[in-house]
Scaffold this motif. Structure first.
Motif: not given
Lengths: 302, 286, 440
Positions: B53-75
């Motif tokens: 339930w509780i992440p052992s380490s927190l990161t906001v990295r996914p929120y940055i990566d989502i925009w470059s892994t796929v063209p999320l904004w275009d979608y």
């Protein structure tokens, strides 16, 4: 002036008619036409050249002694029981939640907002999250059942085998019940408060009030609601497709996926179309019977 | 405002049953949302391991990566354009049709309502391929590219919600007193002005209800989008699948992206909620 | 004649909507509904997802496409199509005639797509234009279409299966060398299983993976899933034995975790990279393990085991895996399309792209390039050269994959749930799968 008025209704309907014709009726006619053809991959490129085989696709689909028909029949029964259970639970949760939230209490507004979240999440996002939760070794469901509550000694599978049917119902109910909740909640607002007050004066308990006043008042809403839920559930494609991917377990082989397999994966559109037409006929029949039955019931009641 | 007197004096059992039921239902409803939120803050390694339930380490990295892994904004933009356009068109068309059905008696009225309703039952598989072929032939003969374009999706989705929208709006319009129409006619309003100035304003809640329904139908659709769109018109519903690549399934990014794209919709939905409640009432109960 | 009537109806509708869709769409999607008129000097290219993301593929391919434009003046519009959509998109393109000029296909689809007649046959004259057939390795060429017909594709990226093993875990268990026979693999697997770790990982929920292993194993048992005339023979004793052997990794040998039965999202790769399992049979996966942070020194590769003493086709260690490049017959720019194929399969491009993707070039002249002489790729290219066979090149290949893959998924699910796996139960599933094959 007079003739303009006679034409007017038709003009008002024209856009709707054109769109229905373009997107639904004409393609459906073509689809029905395809169901009489041997439209396999060999002919897909020029499908008008596909051999006309009349009812052959249908004959294979309903030959329940042969494997293709047998698996279609299995899929049909799976879909029927899935629809029955999923609609029943969605409806039940929706009605119960709406009735419990009829009277103001602390936090009601927040809860109402919370309950609408599943309806507002994109389907893919929601279902993929459920599939993540249902993973046997790393999912939330087994973590809670096995690691935290120790309810099961062995971690069960949720995405393969027979439990897949349970998972499918859980996800579908999660996704649909807020719509039932919303509709019923709206319906309840039309029930005159005086009825409850009068009943309370007569000493009726809450449960009696629900049975005697609330449920009858909801009848018209329910007639529409149950039909819509039935059609959505029976034709649901997104949930099983995202949850199980290509090879749905036999226990959760819904008919929409089954037909998708028969047409898009194996490229046999003639056979897929024939199965779709059978499905359509079945739905028309059920809906017709349902509408006639509920209308008569309503008339008799009134 | 006088203190509301509860007409149903709830018994203690009732209150307890209600409490337990609502708590259980809240957990059921929110569990996936919590999983999304907690997983979206975990590094990929953690997400792939056993659930916590509780992440052992927190990161906001996914929120940055989502925009470059796929063209999320275009979608996202595609989804928004497609869903909003389909909603507006579908509701406008449904308003006209529902007005026609509720205010006029004409030959074919019954056939129209029944056949429109029955299209709600069509299995998508039956007309997906024919529809695509039709779009292509329209493209070839008129130059209007419907396949691969947002326009094609818009037209498709608007018809998906049309039957239910017409059905609900008819019920709603019928509950608006005819006297209003007649008064407008006496004032010299034509039928269209009556519709626009009298009926539509009186039906705003119902129209909002139908709009929300139409928007949601378009927002989540997967099957038709996978055939009709291309990379320029791909919608979120199938675009999110891009986080599952040949290499890996970026679970944390899927969850982060899902949350991000859902926020505006959930917010808008909650804002419209009060209208929706009032709208459905009159629409469903004739 | 009914076709005509429908055509007329369709045209009427077309006329209607053309008028109103133009009117109603202004302002919301004017940009998307007017596609640029097809210029003869623009090619549309559908690439499959090979890299870490769709965007990653674009970044890799786009500079190369620019190079092509500089050389020939032909610009290429690239669309990277996710695997989840690729076959459906190809289908829609085939049915409508509206497709790309050049596209990627999984090489196992070759014969299926060939049978639709939508792809350009590469006869000798065509091969001449792209520099000849003999430039390609024989193995990958075998997976470009049915025997006796001109192929409808050329190999682009080659892959094959290898047995990846974790050297550190092997050392800890006191095993010196990777297994070369199945008996050794099972024995080693048992030594490696325990304490939450397992000997072998399999991707039981992934239909294609199931079928690829079933195919190679069946070959080792002297069986094929189709006979020479193209009739399915799923329930031959050899095929049953092969599939039972695979299911037994969970059922009897217990060297694979029961949870593997539902793996379908590359979890087995993750498990291997994280050191949870000691062995994995996968197509060129070194780069994937490294992206998970696995120490490259721990990764060992060996050919997939065979039955003791096997030779010839019984020593088949892998299916021929890979991606083919093909030309859509409807292309309005055949010459440009072939120039593009020639460019993509040129020595320089083939080495560069395969190197980037971690696959092996299918060109003979590229085999000596240092990029493909890593221990991993050398092992796999040796297998591809001598001990690999293409999946059945029959039109119904995709049905075969779905049906047999699903049958295996069901068997693995049953085994994982603790139900006994017997020759009879395996055979029953396969009989059922075979009976659902279309008669052709």
């Amino acid at each position: 002036m007079k003739s303009r008025h006679r034409l007017l209704p038709y003009l008002l309907l024209l856009p709707a008619l054109v769109m229905e014709l373009l997107i639904h009726i004409v393609p459906m006619a073509v689809g029905i036409f395809m169901s009489f053809k041997q439209l396999t991959q060999f002919f897909i490129r020029d499908w008008s050249a596909a051999p006309w085989i009349a009812l052959n696709n249908y004959r294979i689909a309903v030959d329940f002694s042969a494997p293709i028909g047998k698996s279609l029949l299995n899929s049909f029964w799976v879909t029927c029981s899935f629809t029955l259970l999923a609609v029943a639970f969605s409806w039940l949760l929706g009605v119960a939640a709406a009735i419990f939230m009829q009277e103001p209490f602390w936090g009601r507004g927040v809860l109402r907002a919370v309950f609408l979240v599943p309806y507002a999440l994109p389907v893919y996002a929601a279902v993929i999250t459920w599939s993540f939760m249902f993973q046997r070794d790393t999912g939330l469901v087994n973590h809670v059942l096995h690691d935290q509550l120790h309810l099961v000694s062995e971690k069960p599978f949720w995405l393969i085998g027979d439990n897949a049917f349970v998972s499918l119902i859980i996800v579908h109910v999660w996704k649909t019940w807020p719509f039932a909740f919303l509709t019923v909640m709206a319906g309840l607002q039309n029930v005159p408060r005086e009825l409850y007050e009068a009943a309370a004066m007569d000493g009726a308990s809450v449960w009696q009030q629900i049975r005697e006043i609330t449920m009858p008042a909801l009848r018209p809403v329910n007639q529409v609601l149950v039909l819509v839920l039935f059609l959505w559930t029976f034709n649901d494609f997104n949930t099983p497709y995202i949850l199980f991917g290509k090879g749905a377990p036999e226990a959760a082989d819904l008919i929409s996926i089954h037909i998708y397999q028969s047409s898009f994966v194996t490229w046999n559109f003639g056979s897929g179309s024939a199965m779709s037409v059978l499905l359509l006929l079945f739905l028309l029949l059920v809906t017709g019977v349902y509408l006639v039955a509920t209308a008569r019931w309503r008339d008799a009641d009134a | 405002m006088p203190k509301p007197v509860s007409p149903m004096a709830p018994s203690a059992t009732f209150v307890w049953v209600r409490r337990i039921f609502l708590v259980a239902l809240t957990i059921f409803t929110l569990a996936p949302v919590l999983v999304m939120a907690s997983s979206s803050l975990k590094p990929l390694q953690d997400v792939q391991g056993p659930f916590r339930w509780i992440p052992s380490s927190l990161t906001v990295r996914p929120y940055i990566d989502i925009w470059s892994t796929v063209p999320l904004w275009d979608y996202f933009v595609n989804s928004l354009i497609v869903s909003l356009s389909a909603t507006v068109l579908s509701v406008v068309i449904a308003i006209f049709a529902a007005y026609g059905v509720s205010r006029y008696r004409f030959v074919g009225r019954k056939i129209f309502t029944v056949s429109v309703l029955s299209t709600q039952m069509l299995p998508g598989i039956l007309f997906l391929l024919p529809l695509f072929l039709l779009f292509v032939s329209i493209g070839n003969s008129t130059g209007v590219a419907l396949h691969g374009s947002r326009l094609g999706l818009i037209l498709t989705y608007l018809t998906f919600s049309l039957p239910f929208s017409i059905w609900m709006l008819v019920g709603y319009f019928e509950s608006i007193p005819r006297e209003l129409d007649e008064a407008a006619a006496v004032d010299g309003c034509g039928p269209l002005r009556t519709l626009l100035q009298i009926v539509v304003p009186a039906a705003v809640p119902g129209i909002i209800a139908v709009s929300v329904y139409a928007f949601m139908t378009a927002w989540g659709e997967v099957l038709f989008a996978s055939v009709i769109t291309n990379d320029r018109s791909r919608t979120l519903a199938i675009g999110l699948q891009g986080y599952a690549t040949q290499y890996d399934v970026y679970w944390n990014q899927v969850m982060a992206a899902s949350l991000v794209v859902s926020v505006p919709v959930v917010a808008g939905f909650l804002l419209l909620q009060r209208y929706l409640v009032a709208g459905l009432t009159a629409g469903a109960i004739k | 004649m009914r076709t005509h009537r429908i055509a007329v109806a369709a045209t009427l509708v077309v006329a209607f909507t053309a008028a109103c869709s133009r009117g109603s769409s202004t302002g919301n999607s004017s940009e998307s509904n007017v596609q640029p008129a097809p210029k003869t000097q623009t090619l549309n290219y559908w690439a499959s997802n090979q890299g870490t993301s769709l965007d990653n593929d674009k970044q890799i391919l786009e500079p190369e496409l620019k190079k092509f434009e500089q050389q020939t003046g032909i610009s290429v519009h690239l669309e990277v199509v996710p695997w989840s959509d690729l076959l459906t998109r190809i289908l829609a393109a085939t049915a409508s005639g509206q497709g790309p000029d050049v596209l990627n296909i999984g090489n196992t689809w070759s014969a299926s797509l060939q049978s639709t007649g939508a792809l350009l046959p590469f006869d000798d004259a065509t091969f001449e234009k792209i520099g000849g057939k003999d430039r390609f390795m024989a193995g990958p060429m075998a997976a470009t279409g049915a025997d006796g017909k001109p192929p409808t594709a050329v190999p682009l990226y080659s892959m094959g299966y290898g047995l990846y093993y974790n050297k550190k875990l092997f050392q800890q268990a006191g095993i010196a060398n990777p297994p070369t026979t199945w008996d050794e693999l099972v024995a080693d697997g048992k030594k490696l299983t325990g304490g939450g770790k397992y000997g072998l990982a399999i991707e039981g929920g992934n239909l294609s993976e199931n079928v690829h292993h079933a195919f190679a194993l069946a070959k080792q048992h002297g069986a094929d899933f189709f006979d020479a005339s193209g009739k399915p023979t799923f329930d031959s004793p050899g095929a049953v034995a092969a599939i039972k052997q695979y299911v037994d990794f969970i059922a009897q040998d217990k060297i694979a975790a029961p949870g593997n039965a539902e793996y379908a999202a590359n979890q087995s790769v993750t498990d291997f990279a994280n050191g949870k399992v000691a062995m994995l049979m996968w197509q060129v996966a070194g780069a994937k393990f490294k992206s998970h942070g696995m120490n490259p020194d721990d990764i060992g590769v060996a050919p997939i085991p065979v039955q003791a003493g096997a030779t010839g086709s019984k020593a088949t260690a892998s299916m021929v895996a890979g991606i083919n490049l093909t030309v859509f017959k409807n292309t309005k720019n055949l010459d440009g399309a072939l120039q593009f194929v020639k460019f993509m399969t040129s020595k320089e491009e083939s080495i560069a792209l395969n190197k980037t993707y971690g696959s092996i070039s299918p060109l003979k002249e590229a085999q000596d390039d240092p990029a493909f002489n890593t221990p991993e790729l050398k092992t796999i290219s040796n297998v591809l050269a001598a001990h690999a066979a293409p999946l059945p090149q029959v039109p119904n290949e995709s049905q075969f994959e779905t049906l047999v893959g699903t049958a295996m998924k069901n068997l693995l699910a049953a085994a994982a749930a603790g139900k006994p796996t017997t020759t009879e139960s395996v055979k029953a599933e396969l009989v059922k799968a075979q009976q659902q094959m279309p008669a052709s």
